[in-house]
Each structure stands twice: as structure tokens, then as C-alpha cells.
Design an enzyme around this catalytic site. Structure first.
Site, PDB file in Angstrom:
ATOM      1  N   MET A 105       0.856  -1.183   0.000  1.00 61.67           N
ATOM      2  CA  MET A 105       0.000   0.000   0.000  1.00 61.67           C
ATOM      3  C   MET A 105       0.889   1.229   0.000  1.00 61.67           C
ATOM      4  SD  MET A 105      -3.049  -1.058   2.661  1.00 61.67           S
ATOM      5  CE  MET A 105      -1.992  -1.949   3.811  1.00 61.67           C
ATOM      6  N   GLN A 146       7.495  -4.814  -4.553  1.00 60.36           N
ATOM      7  CA  GLN A 146       6.549  -4.729  -5.669  1.00 60.36           C
ATOM      8  C   GLN A 146       7.027  -3.665  -6.638  1.00 60.36           C
ATOM      9  OE1 GLN A 146       2.534  -2.809  -5.790  1.00 60.36           O
ATOM     10  NE2 GLN A 146       1.788  -4.913  -5.995  1.00 60.36           N
ATOM     11  N   CYS A 196      -3.384  -1.413  -9.355  1.00 64.20           N
ATOM     12  CA  CYS A 196      -3.612  -0.034  -8.899  1.00 64.20           C
ATOM     13  C   CYS A 196      -4.680   0.644  -9.758  1.00 64.20           C
ATOM     14  CB  CYS A 196      -2.318   0.751  -8.953  1.00 64.20           C
ATOM     15  SG  CYS A 196      -2.486   2.446  -8.341  1.00 64.20           S
ATOM     16  N   ASN A 202      -8.123 -11.224  -2.328  1.00 64.99           N
ATOM     17  CA  ASN A 202      -7.984  -9.903  -1.721  1.00 64.99           C
ATOM     18  C   ASN A 202      -9.298  -9.146  -1.874  1.00 64.99           C
ATOM     19  OD1 ASN A 202      -6.452  -6.819  -2.659  1.00 64.99           O
ATOM     20  ND2 ASN A 202      -6.592  -7.577  -0.580  1.00 64.99           N
ATOM     21  N   GLY A 203      -9.677  -8.452  -0.804  1.00 66.41           N
ATOM     22  CA  GLY A 203     -10.874  -7.624  -0.859  1.00 66.41           C
ATOM     23  C   GLY A 203     -11.834  -7.899   0.269  1.00 66.41           C
ATOM     24  N   GLY A 212      -5.165  -5.764   2.834  1.00 62.57           N
ATOM     25  CA  GLY A 212      -4.843  -4.376   2.565  1.00 62.57           C
ATOM     26  C   GLY A 212      -5.366  -3.481   3.667  1.00 62.57           C
ATOM     27  N   ARG A 213      -6.457  -2.776   3.371  1.00 61.34           N
ATOM     28  CA  ARG A 213      -6.972  -1.767   4.318  1.00 61.34           C
ATOM     29  C   ARG A 213      -7.342  -2.352   5.675  1.00 61.34           C
ATOM     30  NH1 ARG A 213     -11.931   0.188   1.256  1.00 61.34           N
ATOM     31  NH2 ARG A 213     -11.812  -1.945   0.457  1.00 61.34           N
TER      32      ARG A 213
END
Length: 380
Positions: A20, A74, A105, A208-209, A232-233
């Protein structure tokens, strides 16, 4: 959950810290890895052109803490030759043990150049970029993985083609963020797409998600059959989420629920590492820390004036004074422990190069326009 092997890299607990921008530098990775030492923790996106140009910030973002088990970078780029050159620098300089390539992205400044989640639409460009990087990395034993999205929008989906190309070109695994570019970070990710990709590939697929808590990770695996999850978040302000997921994958109901006093100690440790990351520049470190403090305090009974003081802090002493004023015994209400975090907005418009959707392959003119000098690519 069985472990996952990415080439010679053994991942005992198949959980990935997703890169991130502005978040996953080595201080935050170190915190996360301390809570889940047997996962994979990826550095934030490095712009290939900036690395080739030896931009000082790019090299700072490539730094790893001595204790990091796997050095994972990355890379982002559009020009296969430039990304190949960046990968060659990583290999020849012994800079990393694993390279992930960014095709996920969704931000306009990236997609309008044909990069990120826009790039897999052009299958020739996507395949060439992967081929060049894998060719550089394979002799050095460095596995290459790819992060992708479902597509540009639901009329222009790319994830199945992209997954198959990634497998054919020698990628060790693929991570699918189950949203389109147009969906950005809004709504709900469609985990059924992860299941479809799992069924289509022989290499590991990470999902992911919308993983906000350990139970979400278990449910994603149950519903999709994915080899592991990418976070992620959900871990913003909660590096201990990796302990929770590790426990959940081991069949344990034990979860970390720190008091506000314990969170404050994590904030101060994070601050100290950021000072080191910024070579002793405390003011820059605290400015970086501000967004993290907002995430650390999310859900706790902390008033608006206190949050504002945190956002106005200029030194670690300022941060410490604010934290000392908080109730150390306060805990998160159960209703917000696994609540969504971070950005939730949709993209208003997907920005793409002119004529991008006319064909699945690039024209000579498009390549000339894409591969020209781009100040955004070389700087930060």
C-alpha cells in the site's frame, strides 16, 4: 490451511500484507510481521523508472529491516524494458528475495498511462512485461508474482486471461483483488471471481478484498478455495490482525483485542521506527505517522479535539502527550472490532489512454506514446 511455496520461498501461514503506497514501508511491515512472523510482507509499490533513474526515495522504499524474513518488493511500470531493467537491478544488487508486479492499482495517474489495473487489457504488453521480468529473476531463484483486478469494468474484464498469461509466463502465484478499476474501493468485492480464477489456474491464487477480520479470511478461503489471503486496508491501524488470521487458520478462536493503552505503546514503537526510516528526521516521521494514528484510534472513545491534536503533532513528544491523556483501559466496542476501514469510494471515471479499449493489443503508436519520458514515472 496448508502452507504455500512460491519457488524457494516457504510461507507457513498463507497470508500476504498487500503493498500500500505510503503505508507498507519497513516500520509498518516490521510491526505486522511481529504479529504474524510466518506470512509474506510486501513493500509498497516501487516505480520501475524511478528505480532505474536511482531516485533517492525509490531506494529508501527498497530498504528492509534486518529482521524481515523475506525481502519482498513490488514493482510498477508500463514499459517492459524499463521494468526488466529495474528487475535486473534488484537481482544484481541482491535487493530482494521476491518480486511482485503491480497490475491492480486503480488510481487515475497510473491508469491514464496504461499502468496498474489498465495494463492487463493489452494482453501483448502484459505478457511481454511478465516474460521479461521472469526471465531475469528465474536464474537467481527469485519468484515473481502478479497482483491483478477483475478488469477495467464489468464490460471489460481481464482477470481470467491475465491469470492464465501469468501462469504461462512463469509466475509463482497471482493475487486477485475482486473489484474492477471502476469499482475502485467501493461496494463489496465479488469473491466468486476469486473462486473462478482458482478453478482456472494450477498456480496458487491469493484472494484480496473486504477482509476486515480473521473470520472474513476463513470465510473467503471456504467460499473460494483460494490458497491464501492478501490483506490491505483491513490491517491499517491493526497490525495484530495477522495474529488473528494465523490463529483462525490454525483453528483457534483466540483474538487480539488490545486496550487503548496497549495501542498507544504500538504507536510509539511505530514512531521510533519511522524516525529511523527517515534517517533521524523526526518531523517527517511524525507527519507520516499522523494517518496511522487516525487508524489506530478508529473506533475508540476518543473525542474530536484529541484526534485533531494528533493530526497537528510535530514531534514524538507531542504524540506522547496526546496519548498520555487517553484512558489506557478503554477497549474497542465489539460492534466495531471488524468494521471496514480506509477508503470506500467508487471511481467517478476510469482514466485510460486514448483508444485503449479499441483492441486487446497495443499499436506501435500507443507504445511510442506510453514509453516516452514521464516525470510521474521517474519521481515521487
Amino acid at each position: 490451511m496448508p502452507p504455500v511455496d512460491l519457488g524457494g520461498i516457504h510461507v507457513p501461514t498463507p497470508v500476504i500484507l498487500s503493498p500500500m503506497a505510503g503505508v507498507t514501508n519497513w516500520p509498518f511491515r516490521t510491526l505486522c510481521e511481529g504479529y504474524g512472523p510466518d506470512g509474506l510482507y510486501v513493500a509498497e509499490m516501487i516505480t520501475a523508472r524511478a528505480l532505474v533513474a536511482r531516485n533517492p526515495k525509490a531506494f529508501r522504499l527498497c530498504r528492509f529491516a534486518p529482521g524481515e524474513r523475506v525481502r519482498s518488493l513490488q514493482l510498477y511500470g508500463v514499459d517492459p524494458v524499463i521494468v526488466e531493467q529495474a528487475a535486473r537491478m534488484v537481482v544484481d544488487g541482491g535487493m530482494a528475495d521476491h518480486i511482485d508486479l503491480n497490475f491492480g492499482c486503480p488510481v487515475p495517474k497510473v491508469t491514464r498511462r496504461g499502468g496498474g489495473s489498465a495494463l492487463p487489457w493489452k494482453t501483448d504488453l502484459f505478457a511481454e512485461l511478465l516474460h521479461r521480468v521472469v526471465t531475469v529473476c528465474k536464474p537467481a531463484g527469485i519468484p515473481v508474482t502478479a497482483k491483478i483486478r477483475v478488469g477495467i469494468d464489468h464490460e471489460h474484464e481481464t482477470y481470467l486471461d491475465a491469470g492464465r498469461i501469468a501462469e504461462d509466463e512463469g509466475c509463482a502465484a497471482v493475487t486477485l483483488h475482486a473489484r474492477t478499476t471502476a469499482e475502485y474501493y467501493g461496494g463489496h468485492s465479488d469473491w466468486s471471481r476469486i473462486a473462478e480464477l482458482v478453478g482456472a489456474l494450477d498456480i496458487p491464487v491469493f484472494g484480496n478484498g473486504d477482509i476486515w477480520g480473521a473470520d472474513d479470511a476463513v470465510e473467503m478461503v471456504r467460499r473460494t478455495g483460494c490458497a491464501g489471503v492478501a490483506i490491505g486496508r483491513g490491517c491499517q491501524g491493526r497490525p495484530w490482525l495477522f495474529t488473528d488470521i494465523r490463529n483462525a487458520f490454525a483453528g483457534s478462536d483466540e483474538r487480539v483485542n488490545p486496550t487503548l493503552g496497549q495501542v498507544a505503546q504500538v504507536v510509539l514503537r511505530h514512531a521510533a521506527m519511522l524516525v529511523e526510516f527517515y534517517d533521524g528526521d523526526e518531523r517527517m516521521a511524525v507527519h507520516d505517522l499522523r494517518k496511522h494514528i487516525a487508524w489506530y484510534l478508529k473506533g475508540f472513545p476518543v473525542g474530536g479535539s484529541t484526534r485533531r491534536q494528533c493530526m497537528e503533532s510535530e514531534s514524538i513528544d507531542d504524540v506522547r502527550r496526546v496519548l498520555d491523556s487517553l484512558d489506557p483501559d478503554a477497549t474497542l466496542p465489539a460492534t466495531v472490532v471488524n468494521a471496514p476501514r480506509g477508503r470506500t469510494r467508487y471511481a467517478r471515471k476510469v482514466h485510460l489512454p486514448y483508444g485503449w479499449l479499441d483492441s486487446r493489443t497495443t499499436t506501435h503508436e500507443q507504445r511510442e506514446a506510453l514509453f516516452g519520458d514521464d516525470p510521474m514515472d521517474a519521481g515521487y
